[in-house]
Design an enzyme around this catalytic site. Structure first.
Site, PDB file in Angstrom:
ATOM      1  CG  ASN A 172      -3.560   0.127  -1.542  1.00  0.00           C
ATOM      2  OD1 ASN A 172      -3.254   1.340  -1.431  1.00  0.00           O
ATOM      3  ND2 ASN A 172      -3.067  -0.615  -0.918  1.00  0.00           N
ATOM      4  CG  ASP A 183       0.854   0.877   7.341  1.00  0.00           C
ATOM      5  OD1 ASP A 183      -0.536   0.826   7.197  1.00  0.00           O
ATOM      6  OD2 ASP A 183       1.464  -0.025   7.549  1.00  0.00           O
TER       7      ASP A 183
END
Length: 231
Positions: free
Chosen positions: A60, A12
């Site tokens: 995503n 991340d």
């Protein structure tokens, strides 16, 4: 405690890394991709047998189309430009997990080439696993559906071993360490069946800045922990 057998990464912070430098998002993703190789080399030096990178999640797809397209283009570019190097590098073999069939056909072909170069390697140190179009719940659903397609008995009772044998990670040990960079403290649908006894480490470091030294420190801390597995 000995070194971990399986480390997983939730990578991340790529977009925030780019934003801090007034760069487009793809620049952060590109820098993050380069860091994967550095961390993979470190894992090989430490003789870690399995390393899994959360590359693209089933969630995503909800990002804007331009970013998704840029991510897929980056994957294609990275794989194709490094195939020769990866083929010659005896330290690693490669495995892709996730619902790959939903990816663009040419990207599927590139990922198959990446996996195929692993078949003749015999003395590798580390299996590099890339989770692409991967979600933990989706993996379990796909595993159960595989079992149901194989069983003819109406009253068949699905066991834990049945699910394990039909996961994308069949034959791969459960996760020992799960590391999430970028400051958030959640596992975000990643390897949820395989991480029931994983030691969790969260760091504020953005993924492109995550270093070999930080990995060493996490492993040192891991070795101090007592893992009782419910005993």
């Amino acid at each position: 405690m000995k070194n971990p057998t399986h480390i997983s990464f939730i990578m991340d912070g790529n977009r925030r890394w780019a934003k801090k430098r007034f760069l487009p998002d793809i620049a952060g993703h590109r820098s993050g991709a380069l860091n994967i190789e550095k961390i993979l080399i470190c894992a090989s030096e430490l003789e870690i047998p399995y390393v899994t990178f959360y590359t693209f999640s089933t969630e995503n797809w909800s990002r804007n189309e331009v970013e998704v397209s840029d991510l897929f283009n980056l994957m294609r570019e990275y794989v194709l430009s490094n195939l020769s190097k990866f083929q010659e590098d005896e330290r690693f073999i490669f495995k892709i997990i996730g619902d790959v069939e939903k990816l663009p056909i040419d990207l599927q072909d590139s990922l198959k080439k990446l996996e195929s170069i692993s078949k003749e390697k015999k003395q590798y140190t580390t299996t590099a696993i890339f989770a692409i179009n991967y979600g933990g719940r989706d993996e379990i659903v796909r595993s159960v559906n595989k079992i149901l397609s194989q069983k003819s008995e109406n009253n068949y009772q699905i066991s834990e071993d049945d699910i394990l044998d039909n996961l994308d990670t069949k034959g791969i040990p459960d996760v020992d360490i799960m590391i999430r960079t970028g400051g958030n403290q959640r596992i975000s649908n990643f390897l949820i069946f395989q991480s029931i006894y994983a030691e969790l480490f969260f760091t504020d470091t953005l993924w492109p800045d995550f270093s070999k030294n930080e990995l060493h420190l996490i492993i040192d801390e891991y070795k101090k922990r007592v893992r009782k597995y419910g005993k």
